[in-house]
Design a protein around this motif. Structure first.
Motif, PDB file in Angstrom:
ATOM      1  N   ALA A  70       8.928   7.273 -18.376  1.00  0.00           N
ATOM      2  CA  ALA A  70       9.706   6.772 -19.512  1.00  0.00           C
ATOM      3  C   ALA A  70       8.882   5.852 -20.406  1.00  0.00           C
ATOM      4  O   ALA A  70       9.158   5.752 -21.608  1.00  0.00           O
ATOM      5  CB  ALA A  70      10.949   6.034 -19.005  1.00  0.00           C
ATOM      6  N   MET A  71       7.873   5.190 -19.849  1.00  0.00           N
ATOM      7  CA  MET A  71       7.015   4.344 -20.680  1.00  0.00           C
ATOM      8  C   MET A  71       5.931   5.159 -21.370  1.00  0.00           C
ATOM      9  O   MET A  71       5.233   4.650 -22.253  1.00  0.00           O
ATOM     10  CB  MET A  71       6.391   3.218 -19.850  1.00  0.00           C
ATOM     11  N   GLY A  72       5.755   6.410 -20.938  1.00  0.00           N
ATOM     12  CA  GLY A  72       4.766   7.268 -21.570  1.00  0.00           C
ATOM     13  C   GLY A  72       3.539   7.538 -20.735  1.00  0.00           C
ATOM     14  O   GLY A  72       2.592   8.179 -21.206  1.00  0.00           O
ATOM     15  N   LEU A  73       3.538   7.074 -19.479  1.00  0.00           N
ATOM     16  CA  LEU A  73       2.372   7.303 -18.621  1.00  0.00           C
ATOM     17  C   LEU A  73       2.311   8.764 -18.197  1.00  0.00           C
ATOM     18  O   LEU A  73       3.334   9.423 -18.012  1.00  0.00           O
ATOM     19  CB  LEU A  73       2.435   6.421 -17.385  1.00  0.00           C
ATOM     20  N   ASN A  74       1.089   9.267 -18.023  1.00  0.00           N
ATOM     21  CA  ASN A  74       0.911  10.619 -17.483  1.00  0.00           C
ATOM     22  C   ASN A  74       0.181  10.614 -16.141  1.00  0.00           C
ATOM     23  O   ASN A  74      -0.023  11.667 -15.544  1.00  0.00           O
ATOM     24  CB  ASN A  74       0.183  11.524 -18.487  1.00  0.00           C
ATOM     25  N   THR A  75      -0.215   9.420 -15.677  1.00  0.00           N
ATOM     26  CA  THR A  75      -1.028   9.302 -14.467  1.00  0.00           C
ATOM     27  C   THR A  75      -0.642   8.034 -13.712  1.00  0.00           C
ATOM     28  O   THR A  75      -0.260   7.037 -14.332  1.00  0.00           O
ATOM     29  CB  THR A  75      -2.530   9.248 -14.828  1.00  0.00           C
ATOM     30  N   ILE A  76      -0.761   8.078 -12.409  1.00  0.00           N
ATOM     31  CA  ILE A  76      -0.585   6.904 -11.556  1.00  0.00           C
ATOM     32  C   ILE A  76      -1.917   6.631 -10.859  1.00  0.00           C
ATOM     33  O   ILE A  76      -2.539   7.539 -10.295  1.00  0.00           O
ATOM     34  CB  ILE A  76       0.504   7.131 -10.491  1.00  0.00           C
ATOM     35  N   GLY A  77      -2.357   5.377 -10.899  1.00  0.00           N
ATOM     36  CA  GLY A  77      -3.506   4.939 -10.104  1.00  0.00           C
ATOM     37  C   GLY A  77      -2.996   4.240  -8.866  1.00  0.00           C
ATOM     38  O   GLY A  77      -2.005   3.506  -8.921  1.00  0.00           O
ATOM     39  N   THR A  78      -3.646   4.462  -7.734  1.00  0.00           N
ATOM     40  CA  THR A  78      -3.170   3.793  -6.523  1.00  0.00           C
ATOM     41  C   THR A  78      -4.285   3.554  -5.521  1.00  0.00           C
ATOM     42  O   THR A  78      -5.136   4.409  -5.285  1.00  0.00           O
ATOM     43  CB  THR A  78      -2.035   4.603  -5.856  1.00  0.00           C
ATOM     44  N   TYR A  79      -4.288   2.348  -4.965  1.00  0.00           N
ATOM     45  CA  TYR A  79      -5.135   2.031  -3.827  1.00  0.00           C
ATOM     46  C   TYR A  79      -4.518   2.579  -2.540  1.00  0.00           C
ATOM     47  O   TYR A  79      -3.320   2.871  -2.479  1.00  0.00           O
ATOM     48  CB  TYR A  79      -5.264   0.520  -3.659  1.00  0.00           C
ATOM     49  N   VAL A  80      -5.353   2.658  -1.503  1.00  0.00           N
ATOM     50  CA  VAL A  80      -4.890   2.965  -0.149  1.00  0.00           C
ATOM     51  C   VAL A  80      -5.399   1.849   0.761  1.00  0.00           C
ATOM     52  O   VAL A  80      -6.585   1.514   0.734  1.00  0.00           O
ATOM     53  CB  VAL A  80      -5.422   4.328   0.344  1.00  0.00           C
ATOM     54  N   PHE A  81      -4.505   1.276   1.560  1.00  0.00           N
ATOM     55  CA  PHE A  81      -4.846   0.119   2.385  1.00  0.00           C
ATOM     56  C   PHE A  81      -5.137   0.561   3.820  1.00  0.00           C
ATOM     57  O   PHE A  81      -4.220   0.909   4.580  1.00  0.00           O
ATOM     58  CB  PHE A  81      -3.702  -0.891   2.360  1.00  0.00           C
ATOM     59  N   TRP A  82      -6.394   0.514   4.194  1.00  0.00           N
ATOM     60  CA  TRP A  82      -6.816   0.926   5.530  1.00  0.00           C
ATOM     61  C   TRP A  82      -6.036   0.177   6.605  1.00  0.00           C
ATOM     62  O   TRP A  82      -5.612   0.755   7.617  1.00  0.00           O
ATOM     63  CB  TRP A  82      -8.325   0.679   5.661  1.00  0.00           C
ATOM     64  N   ASN A  83      -5.823  -1.125   6.423  1.00  0.00           N
ATOM     65  CA  ASN A  83      -5.236  -1.915   7.505  1.00  0.00           C
ATOM     66  C   ASN A  83      -3.774  -1.592   7.794  1.00  0.00           C
ATOM     67  O   ASN A  83      -3.273  -1.928   8.873  1.00  0.00           O
ATOM     68  CB  ASN A  83      -5.421  -3.421   7.272  1.00  0.00           C
ATOM     69  N   VAL A  84      -3.056  -0.939   6.876  1.00  0.00           N
ATOM     70  CA  VAL A  84      -1.694  -0.515   7.221  1.00  0.00           C
ATOM     71  C   VAL A  84      -1.683   0.866   7.858  1.00  0.00           C
ATOM     72  O   VAL A  84      -0.757   1.205   8.595  1.00  0.00           O
ATOM     73  CB  VAL A  84      -0.738  -0.542   6.000  1.00  0.00           C
ATOM     74  N   HIS A  85      -2.719   1.661   7.593  1.00  0.00           N
ATOM     75  CA  HIS A  85      -2.772   3.011   8.147  1.00  0.00           C
ATOM     76  C   HIS A  85      -3.449   3.073   9.517  1.00  0.00           C
ATOM     77  O   HIS A  85      -3.232   4.025  10.260  1.00  0.00           O
ATOM     78  CB  HIS A  85      -3.490   3.942   7.172  1.00  0.00           C
ATOM     79  N   GLU A  86      -4.254   2.060   9.840  1.00  0.00           N
ATOM     80  CA  GLU A  86      -4.843   1.979  11.182  1.00  0.00           C
ATOM     81  C   GLU A  86      -4.699   0.535  11.681  1.00  0.00           C
ATOM     82  O   GLU A  86      -5.681  -0.196  11.814  1.00  0.00           O
ATOM     83  CB  GLU A  86      -6.317   2.408  11.170  1.00  0.00           C
ATOM     84  N   PRO A  87      -3.459   0.096  11.945  1.00  0.00           N
ATOM     85  CA  PRO A  87      -3.229  -1.303  12.329  1.00  0.00           C
ATOM     86  C   PRO A  87      -3.872  -1.675  13.656  1.00  0.00           C
ATOM     87  O   PRO A  87      -4.226  -2.831  13.879  1.00  0.00           O
ATOM     88  CB  PRO A  87      -1.700  -1.397  12.405  1.00  0.00           C
ATOM     89  N   VAL A  88      -3.995  -0.706  14.533  1.00  0.00           N
ATOM     90  CA  VAL A  88      -4.718  -0.854  15.795  1.00  0.00           C
ATOM     91  C   VAL A  88      -5.779   0.243  15.823  1.00  0.00           C
ATOM     92  O   VAL A  88      -5.515   1.376  15.429  1.00  0.00           O
ATOM     93  CB  VAL A  88      -3.764  -0.709  16.998  1.00  0.00           C
ATOM     94  N   GLN A  89      -6.975  -0.107  16.251  1.00  0.00           N
ATOM     95  CA  GLN A  89      -8.068   0.860  16.194  1.00  0.00           C
ATOM     96  C   GLN A  89      -7.704   2.148  16.922  1.00  0.00           C
ATOM     97  O   GLN A  89      -7.284   2.136  18.076  1.00  0.00           O
ATOM     98  CB  GLN A  89      -9.336   0.267  16.797  1.00  0.00           C
ATOM     99  N   GLY A  90      -7.830   3.255  16.194  1.00  0.00           N
ATOM    100  CA  GLY A  90      -7.550   4.562  16.764  1.00  0.00           C
ATOM    101  C   GLY A  90      -6.093   4.986  16.707  1.00  0.00           C
ATOM    102  O   GLY A  90      -5.770   6.110  17.084  1.00  0.00           O
ATOM    103  N   GLN A  91      -5.211   4.108  16.216  1.00  0.00           N
ATOM    104  CA  GLN A  91      -3.785   4.436  16.098  1.00  0.00           C
ATOM    105  C   GLN A  91      -3.416   4.460  14.613  1.00  0.00           C
ATOM    106  O   GLN A  91      -3.486   3.423  13.946  1.00  0.00           O
ATOM    107  CB  GLN A  91      -2.925   3.426  16.856  1.00  0.00           C
ATOM    108  N   TYR A  92      -3.027   5.620  14.126  1.00  0.00           N
ATOM    109  CA  TYR A  92      -2.828   5.816  12.686  1.00  0.00           C
ATOM    110  C   TYR A  92      -1.343   5.912  12.344  1.00  0.00           C
ATOM    111  O   TYR A  92      -0.542   6.433  13.132  1.00  0.00           O
ATOM    112  CB  TYR A  92      -3.559   7.074  12.218  1.00  0.00           C
TER     113      TYR A  92
END
Length: 609
Positions: A70-92
């Motif tokens: 609605a604001m006119g954007l055609n693209t989204i930029g986004t980071y990915v946070f390693w520490n939320v996807h592998e909070p314990v080593q080897g557990q995703y």
């Protein structure tokens, strides 16, 4: 007739399958032209806005995407946070609010391209810049380097992440058009071999879309990787943007501002909520778009840094400065996803630069809000009277040595017969409350460079407690690798090291299992619990002006932190986490223990003197 209906249904399903298969097989191309990006061979000016799935309740992802359109954007930029996807080593974990692939798929369904920024270092005012805390368990490991241990962990993670995201690249029929390697590396170091290792890891993992780097204007010489598109951060003068990218990209574009700042973040203890005037930002946006430059506004919608995931800044010129849970960022969409004046001005500017006849979707309505005048807090958990089994060692251990990620650790030892002295904690990370025989004596704050307190009138063999909080690991700058928390060195009394410690772990990863009493706590930190009933739900804001320092859980969701020093004095509560009927709230307060009620407001207090 029944047989005819079945036959007709089979035909419909057959052609639906063909149509679906055709849609899934559709391919686009996205390449670099000399001055613009080329989508299927035709110029594409990316008008992008940054959003992070973990900062937005999953129930609102699609709504925020629709607002972007609605604001006119055609693209989204986004980071990915390693520490939320592998909070314990080897557990995703790629489920729930961490389902980055679903976030990308929703963007595609809403007609948005995605610029993926998995780095894995992100900065982003996020705990440890996105790195997982467990990397620090090895005292000698150096993140963001060619350290073999780091690269081995990094490789395993990026391959797991690629399983989620590689199939969603434009090269596979998806909507991820570019992938960023590293992140503002020039502000940290200049090792081109390390940068190229990043490139190789991404390619080996399956990221075959266009790769790019991004840096501030002054750091680009150190941070760009020859042969790949260098994008610039924080620069919005069109002539300067083009000249800089030309310089490091063989005299040509395309021209991309990977982070343009229409707002800024807040830190605890600062005097005001940081803002950028909407009219000023709109004028800059107009100039950039008129010059044909692609842009990603950081942030389009900031959301909230929930849990213990805020980061901190620290360098030789400024003290340790942790960031607030509110990541409103003075963005076009506010913390709760409502359009602002900035949204409307940007929409008008963007519309000027779209093809004739383009009609933008209507501006989204502001969300319904509610105010709850009084929630009774009627049961209490005395933290210092409900400690588990301790870890015992001669010397204090850091959080990482205790195998604890976030939260608090209580350090306890028995003093001798000395009646007074100067208690000093070497390298306290980050906030500590000192108790003698259960009575609070003083507060130590890394922000204020406080690391010592005078003890007097000590009874013989007094119990010394130091309750230490991780206020957020550093996310930016040269001290990124020096990020172990708790008591990381030693404690001394008048220069004599204190030994024989018991350490009680208080991570508060969940609030389940806490024991409550109706008796109000007189000394030490407390968790105050309340149960309340709602007939209707809506967005609301917890009013924490009478509270001290702590965090809040609501219906099992960690909403974020509060601190009386401000500037933020409220915590945003999304309507989707409230229930019609019974709700439970748990408020941990480190400094004040006399709470019997809490209320909410229908608007935030991002700055309250």
């Amino acid at each position: 007739m029944k047989q005819i209906r079945i036959a007709l249904a089979a035909i419909v399903l057959f052609y639906a399958d063909i149509s679906l298969g055709y849609a899934q097989q559709a391919r686009h191309t996205f390449t670099l032209g000399d001055s613009t990006f080329l989508l299927d061979g035709k110029p594409l000016q990316m008008i992008s806005g940054e959003m992070h799935c973990t900062r937005i309740p999953r129930a609102y992802w699609r709504e925020r995407m629709k607002a972007a359109k609605a604001m006119g954007l055609n693209t989204i930029g986004t980071y990915v946070f390693w520490n939320v996807h592998e909070p314990v080593q080897g557990q995703y974990d790629f489920s729930g609010n961490n389902d980055i692939a679903e976030f990308v798929r929703i963007a595609k369904e809403e007609g948005l391209w995605v610029v993926m920024r998995p780095s894995p270092y992100v900065c982003a005012e996020w705990e440890f810049g996105g790195y997982p805390w467990w990397l620090l368990k090895d005292k000698h490991m150096k993140v963001r380097s060619k350290d073999p241990g780091f690269l081995n962990a990094y490789r395993k993670y990026i391959f797991k992440l690629a399983e989620q995201l590689a199939p969603l690249q434009i090269t596979k029929g998806g909507n991820i058009i570019m992938v960023q390697i590293e992140n503002e590396y020039g502000s940290y170091s200049n090792d081109k071999e390390y940068l190229d290792i990043n490139r190789k890891l991404f390619r080996e993992a399956g990221f075959d879309a266009l790769l790019f780097t991004c840096d501030g204007a002054g750091q680009m010489p150190d941070g760009y990787l020859p042969g790949y598109l260098p994008a610039v951060n924080g620069l919005d003068n069109p002539a300067e943007v083009k000249a800089l990218i030309n310089k490091y990209h063989g005299g040509k574009g395309p021209y991309y501002i990977a982070e343009w700042y229409p707002g800024w973040f807040d830190s605890w203890g600062t005097k005001t909520h940081r803002t950028v005037p909407a009219e000023t930002a709109a004028h800059k946006l107009d100039q950039v778009l008129a010059a044909g430059i692609s842009i990603n506004m950081y942030m389009f919608h900031g959301g909230t840094t929930r849990g213990f995931m805020n980061g901190a800044n620290f360098d030789s010129k400024q003290p340790y400065l942790p960031q607030t849970s509110s990541y409103d960022y003075d963005a076009p969409l506010d913390e709760a996803g409502n359009p602002t004046l900035k949204f409307n001005l940007f929409r008008k500017i963007i519309a000027k630069h779209l093809p004739d006849g383009t009609e933008l979707p209507p501006v989204p309505q502001k969300h319904k809000t509610i105010a709850i005048p009084s929630i009774s807090l009627s049961s209490y958990h005395a933290v210092l009277q409900n400690l588990g089994e301790p870890v015992q060692q001669e010397h204090p251990l850091s959080f990482e040595e205790l195998n604890q990620a976030y939260g608090f650790v209580l350090y306890r030892t028995i003093l001798g017969t000395q009646r007074s002295g100067n208690l000093k904690i070497r390298e306290l990370r980050d906030y500590g409350i000192v108790y003698v025989n259960g009575k609070q004596i003083g507060v130590l704050d890394r922000r204020l460079q406080q690391d010592s307190v005078h003890l007097s009138d000590l009874p013989p063999h007094a119990v010394l407690d130091i309750l230490v909080e991780n206020n957020g690991r550093i996310n930016y700058g040269p001290y990124l690798t020096d990020n172990r928390h708790g008591i990381t060195e030693k404690v001394s009394l008048d220069g004599r090291e204190l030994k024989g410690w018991k350490m009680y772990k208080l991570p508060y990863a969940t609030m389940k299992g806490l024991r409550y009493s109706k008796k109000m706590v007189q000394d030490g930190p407390v968790v105050a619990r309340g149960v309340f009933t709602l007939n209707e739900t809506g967005d609301t804001y917890l009013d924490l002006r009478s509270f001290g320092k702590g965090f809040v859980y609501l219906n099992g969701h960690h909403l974020g932190k509060y601190w009386e020093i401000g500037p933020t004095q409220t915590i945003y509560v999304p309507a989707c986490w409230l229930k019609k009927g019974t709700n439970e709230i748990q408020v941990f307060d480190l400094l004040k223990n006399n709470h019997n009620k809490i209320s909410t407001l229908n608007e935030p207090l991002l700055f309250q003197p």
